[in-house]
Design a protein around this motif. Structure first.
Motif, PDB file in Angstrom:
ATOM      1  N   THR A 182       0.833  -1.207   0.000  1.00  0.00           N
ATOM      2  CA  THR A 182       0.000   0.000   0.000  1.00  0.00           C
ATOM      3  C   THR A 182       0.863   1.250   0.000  1.00  0.00           C
ATOM      4  O   THR A 182       0.611   2.207  -0.748  1.00  0.00           O
ATOM      5  N   ILE A 183       1.907   1.260   0.847  1.00  0.00           N
ATOM      6  CA  ILE A 183       2.800   2.424   0.902  1.00  0.00           C
ATOM      7  C   ILE A 183       3.507   2.629  -0.431  1.00  0.00           C
ATOM      8  O   ILE A 183       3.615   3.759  -0.933  1.00  0.00           O
ATOM      9  N   ILE A 184       3.987   1.539  -1.028  1.00  0.00           N
ATOM     10  CA  ILE A 184       4.675   1.631  -2.322  1.00  0.00           C
ATOM     11  C   ILE A 184       3.731   2.154  -3.397  1.00  0.00           C
ATOM     12  O   ILE A 184       4.105   3.005  -4.221  1.00  0.00           O
ATOM     13  N   LEU A 185       2.479   1.674  -3.374  1.00  0.00           N
ATOM     14  CA  LEU A 185       1.488   2.126  -4.355  1.00  0.00           C
ATOM     15  C   LEU A 185       1.214   3.623  -4.198  1.00  0.00           C
ATOM     16  O   LEU A 185       1.159   4.368  -5.187  1.00  0.00           O
ATOM     17  N   ILE A 186       1.057   4.079  -2.954  1.00  0.00           N
ATOM     18  CA  ILE A 186       0.763   5.496  -2.702  1.00  0.00           C
ATOM     19  C   ILE A 186       1.929   6.376  -3.152  1.00  0.00           C
ATOM     20  O   ILE A 186       1.734   7.390  -3.833  1.00  0.00           O
ATOM     21  N   VAL A 187       3.153   5.979  -2.783  1.00  0.00           N
ATOM     22  CA  VAL A 187       4.329   6.764  -3.175  1.00  0.00           C
ATOM     23  C   VAL A 187       4.480   6.786  -4.697  1.00  0.00           C
ATOM     24  O   VAL A 187       4.798   7.833  -5.288  1.00  0.00           O
ATOM     25  N   SER A 188       4.231   5.640  -5.336  1.00  0.00           N
ATOM     26  CA  SER A 188       4.340   5.580  -6.802  1.00  0.00           C
ATOM     27  C   SER A 188       3.311   6.505  -7.456  1.00  0.00           C
ATOM     28  O   SER A 188       3.626   7.223  -8.417  1.00  0.00           O
ATOM     29  N   LEU A 189       2.079   6.501  -6.943  1.00  0.00           N
ATOM     30  CA  LEU A 189       1.045   7.374  -7.495  1.00  0.00           C
ATOM     31  C   LEU A 189       1.387   8.850  -7.293  1.00  0.00           C
ATOM     32  O   LEU A 189       1.151   9.685  -8.171  1.00  0.00           O
ATOM     33  N   LEU A 190       1.957   9.162  -6.120  1.00  0.00           N
ATOM     34  CA  LEU A 190       2.370  10.543  -5.869  1.00  0.00           C
ATOM     35  C   LEU A 190       3.472  10.971  -6.843  1.00  0.00           C
ATOM     36  O   LEU A 190       3.463  12.100  -7.348  1.00  0.00           O
ATOM     37  N   ILE A 192       3.945   9.718  -9.849  1.00  0.00           N
ATOM     38  CA  ILE A 192       3.320   9.858 -11.167  1.00  0.00           C
ATOM     39  C   ILE A 192       2.583  11.194 -11.266  1.00  0.00           C
ATOM     40  O   ILE A 192       2.651  11.891 -12.284  1.00  0.00           O
ATOM     41  N   CYS A 193       1.883  11.569 -10.172  1.00  0.00           N
ATOM     42  CA  CYS A 193       1.201  12.875 -10.151  1.00  0.00           C
ATOM     43  C   CYS A 193       2.213  14.015 -10.280  1.00  0.00           C
ATOM     44  O   CYS A 193       1.948  15.011 -10.963  1.00  0.00           O
ATOM     45  N   GLY A 197       2.375  16.645 -13.150  1.00  0.00           N
ATOM     46  CA  GLY A 197       2.440  18.054 -12.787  1.00  0.00           C
ATOM     47  C   GLY A 197       3.578  18.772 -13.496  1.00  0.00           C
ATOM     48  O   GLY A 197       3.446  19.940 -13.882  1.00  0.00           O
ATOM     49  N   MET A 198       4.711  18.058 -13.684  1.00  0.00           N
ATOM     50  CA  MET A 198       5.819  18.655 -14.430  1.00  0.00           C
ATOM     51  C   MET A 198       5.409  18.939 -15.872  1.00  0.00           C
ATOM     52  O   MET A 198       5.803  19.947 -16.464  1.00  0.00           O
ATOM     53  N   ALA A 199       4.587  18.041 -16.433  1.00  0.00           N
ATOM     54  CA  ALA A 199       4.089  18.280 -17.794  1.00  0.00           C
ATOM     55  C   ALA A 199       3.181  19.503 -17.818  1.00  0.00           C
ATOM     56  O   ALA A 199       3.214  20.311 -18.760  1.00  0.00           O
TER      57      ALA A 199
END
Length: 601
Positions: A182-190, A192-193, A197-199
Motif C-alpha cells: 500500500t505504501i509503495i502504491l501510494i508513493v508511486s502514485l504521488l 506519477i502525479c 504536474g511537471m508536464a
C-alpha cells in the motif's frame, strides 16, 4: 574489489572500435569475456537494429510519398490561395488577423506525415512490433541452447553462490506485506502525479512564453519558437527527473525487501520504467490529445488563472506541434545522449590518468596493469541496466507516437549503429570489467517491450482518430463534399474542405476592447474548431465526427491487436529444431540414468 581486464586485445581489435560498425557481433567472445547477461544485451540490441531496417524503409517511403502530393494536395492549394480568409488572433500578444495563406508552407509540410499512408504505417508498426518480439524469442532460444543454458535455473544458481560464500546461509522465504504494498502504491502514485504536474508546468511555461516571445520574435515565428524552446525545457526536465526517479525506485525496491538479487532487479525495472515513461511521454500526451481542445472560442477564451490565454495548436494543426516535439526530443536524445555517454567516461578516464601520472607510476608490469584497471571508470550492478533503460525509452519513441513521426525508426536505426559500438568501446576500453553474470533471457525487459507494443496500438489509434485530419477529411469527402453522391472527374472530392471546417466568428463580438490590427477591414475571422457562427455551440456534424472518431479508434485497435495476436500465433516462440534438440538431450539423460540403475542392480 573488481575483476581485471585480461585478454581483451582480441575484442578490442574486432569489436570495440568504430571501424567495425557494420561487422557482426562476436557474441561467443563477448559471452566468454563478460558473461551471458552482457552478451544477451548485445544480441538483443543487434537484432533490434536489424529489425529497424524494414520499419525505417517503410516510414521513409510514407514520408517521401507526401512529397509527391506536396503541391498537388487540394487542401494545401485552398490554404495557399485563401488570401481573403483571415484567422482570428490566437494569443493575447497577437493583435493581428493573419491571412490563412501565410500558413501555406506549413500546410504542405504537415501533409508529409498527415496523409492516408499514416494509417497504413501505424498498422504496419503494430505488426512489426509483434514480429520483432516473436523472432527475438526464437533467436534467444537458439543462442541459449548453443550456450547450454536452456534448462538453467537462476534461483538455484543464486542459492549455490550464497552457500559457497557463506556455509551458514539461511534461505530467504517468499513473503508479502499488504502494508508495504500500500505504501509503495501510494508513493508511486504521488510520483506519477508529480511527473504529470511537471508536464503541466511545461504547459504554463508555453503559455507564459507566448506572452514573452511576442515582443522578441516576429509574429509568424512565435509559435515555432515556443514549441522549440518547450521541447528543450522538456529535455532538461527529463534529465533531472531521471536521477530523481532512479533514486525513488531504488528506495521503494529496498523497502519492498525482495528475496534475491534477480527479484530486486525485476522489481526495480518495473518501478523505474513506469516513472520514466511518465517523465518522457506526459508532455507528448498533452500535445497529442489536450493542446488546443480546451481553449474555448474567440471572444470567450479559457484563461490560466483568469489572466493568460491557453496555448493553441499551430495554425496548420496539432500534428505539426506533435511532429516538432517528437523530432526535437528524439534528435536531442539520440545525439546529445550518445555524445555525453561517450565523452563523459572518456574525459573522466583521461583526468584520472593524468592525476595518476603526476603522482607517479607503479613499478613492475603486474602493478602497472592493476593501476591501469583501477584508473578506469567504476561500474556497478546497474551499469547494464542503464543501457537497457535507454533502449526501452527509445523503443517507446519509435513505436508509441510513430503515426505523428514516421521518421522515428530511421533515426533509431542510425542511433543504434553508433550505440552498439559506443557501448563496446565503453565496456572494453573506458570502464572496469563488469562482473560476469549468467542469464538465459533479457528478463523483465521482455514484458516491458510487450507492454510498449500494446500502448503503441492505443496511442497511434488515438493520434489518427483525434489529432490528425484523416477522419475529418474522410467524413467531408464521403458525406459533405462534392463527391457525396459519387465521384466527379473534374472536381476534387476535398474541394471546399477548408471553408467547411473553419467556423466563422464575427469580429464585432470580441469582448476585448483593445483594437486588433486591421480590424477596420475585417468583419469576420476563422478559427480551428467546430461551431455555429451565431452561438458558437457544437453543430450536428461535430457530434457525427466524434462518433466516427470513436468508431475508428475501436476498429483500428481491434484490427491492430488481431494482427498482433495472429503474428504471435503464426511465429512460434521456440523453433522446432530447438525443441527437438532439448527432447533429444532429455531422452539421452533418461537413458543414461536407466543404464546406470540397471548396472547398479
Amino acid at each position: 574489489m573488481f575483476p581485471l581486464h585480461k585478454g581483451e586485445e582480441d575484442l578490442k581489435k574486432k569489436w570495440a572500435q568504430w571501424g567495425n560498425m557494420f561487422q557482426e557481433q562476436p557474441l561467443d567472445d563477448i559471452r566468454d569475456y563478460f558473461g551471458e547477461k552482457v552478451a544477451l544485451y548485445f544480441a538483443w540490441l543487434c537484432w533490434y537494429t536489424r529489425m529497424l531496417v524494414p520499419a525505417a524503409v517503410v516510414g521513409l517511403i510514407i514520408f517521401l510519398s507526401g512529397f509527391s502530393l506536396f503541391d498537388a494536395s487540394q487542401i494545401s492549394k485552398e490554404i495557399c490561395e485563401a488570401h481573403n480568409i483571415y484567422m482570428c488572433p490566437r494569443g493575447d500578444g497577437s493583435r493581428r488577423y493573419q491571412p490563412l495563406s501565410e500558413t501555406c508552407t506549413f500546410a504542405k509540410l504537415t501533409h508529409l506525415f498527415d496523409n492516408e499512408g499514416t494509417v497504413v504505417f501505424a498498422i504496419f508498426m503494430a505488426g512489426w512490433a509483434t514480429v520483432f518480439l516473436e523472432i527475438w524469442k526464437r533467436k534467444r532460444a537458439h543462442v541459449v541452447l548453443h550456450w547450454d543454458l536452456y534448462g538453467w535455473d537462476e534461483d538455484q544458481e543464486e542459492m549455490a553462490l550464497e552457500l559457497i560464500n557463506c556455509p551458514d546461509y539461511q534461505l530467504p522465504l517468499h513473503q508479502h506485506s499488504y502494508v508495504r504494498s500500500t505504501i509503495i502504491l501510494i508513493v508511486s502514485l504521488l510520483m506519477i502525479c508529480l511527473l504529470i504536474g511537471m508536464a503541466h508546468a511545461l504547459v504554463v511555461y508555453r503559455v507564459l512564453a507566448v506572452a514573452l516571445f511576442n515582443s522578441a520574435f516576429p509574429k509568424k515565428q512565435v509559435t515555432t519558437a515556443v514549441v522549440v524552446t518547450g521541447a528543450l525545457v522538456q529535455y532538461v526536465t527529463i534529465l533531472i527527473m531521471t536521477k530523481i526517479n532512479k533514486y525513488v525506485a531504488l528506495k521503494l525496491c529496498d523497502f519492498e525487501k525482495p528475496r534475491t538479487f534477480s527479484e530486486r532487479e525485476s522489481k526495480f525495472t518495473v518501478k523505474f520504467f513506469t516513472l520514466q515513461f511518465f517523465a518522457h511521454f506526459s508532455s507528448l500526451i498533452y500535445i497529442a490529445f489536450i493542446l488546443g481542445r480546451i481553449n474555448g472560442h474567440p471572444g470567450k477564451s479559457v484563461r490560466l488563472l483568469g489572466v493568460w490565454k491557453l496555448e493553441e495548436c499551430h495554425l496548420s494543426g496539432c500534428m505539426m506541434d506533435l511532429f516538432l516535439q517528437m523530432a526535437i526530443i528524439m534528435g536531442l536524445k539520440q545525439t546529445l545522449s550518445n555524445c555525453m555517454e561517450y565523452l563523459g567516461p572518456w574525459l573522466a578516464h583521461k583526468c584520472r590518468s593524468m592525476r595518476a601520472k603526476l603522482g607517479g607510476t607503479a613499478q613492475g608490469p603486474v602493478l602497472r596493469h592493476w593501476q591501469q584497471n583501477y584508473l578506469l571508470n567504476p561500474v556497478n550492478t546497474f551499469s547494464l541496466f542503464d543501457e537497457f533503460m535507454e533502449m526501452m525509452i527509445q523503443y517507446g519513441f519509435t513505436t508509441i507516437f510513430v503515426a505523428a513521426f514516421p521518421l522515428a525508426p530511421l533515426l533509431a536505426f542510425f542511433s543504434n549503429l553508433v550505440e552498439i559500438r559506443l557501448d563496446a568501446i565503453k565496456m572494453v576500453r573506458l570502464q572496469r570489467r563488469l562482473v560476469p553474470r549468467k542469464a538465459k533471457d533479457i528478463g523483465t525487459w521482455l514484458q516491458v517491450l510487450e507492454i510498449i507494443g500494446v500502448l503503441a496500438v492505443i496511442a497511434n489509434g488515438m493520434v489518427i482518430a483525434f489529432t490528425s485530419e484523416f477522419i475529418p477529411r474522410m467524413l467531408y469527402k464521403y458525406r459533405y463534399g462534392p463527391c457525396r453522391q459519387g465521384a466527379h472527374a473534374a472536381v476534387d472530392c476535398l474541394t471546399g474542405y477548408i471553408n467547411y471546417t473553419l467556423p466563422v466568428f464575427y469580429t464585432k463580438d470580441f469582448q476585448d476592447p483593445v483594437e486588433k490590427e486591421g480590424s477596420e477591414n475585417v468583419t469576420e475571422c476563422r478559427y480551428r474548431d467546430y461551431g455555429n457562427a451565431q452561438d458558437h455551440n457544437f453543430p450536428e456534424q461535430s457530434w457525427v465526427l466524434l462518433a466516427i472518431r470513436l468508431a475508428f479508434l475501436i476498429l483500428f485497435e481491434h484490427v491492430a491487436l488481431c494482427i498482433k495476436l495472429i503474428a504471435a500465433w503464426f511465429v512460434p516462440d521456440i523453433p522446432q529444431s530447438v525443441k527437438n534438440k532439448v527432447l533429444e538431450k532429455k531422452d539421452q539423460r533418461l537413458r543414461e540414468k536407466m543404464r546406470t540403475r540397471s548396472t547398479d542392480v
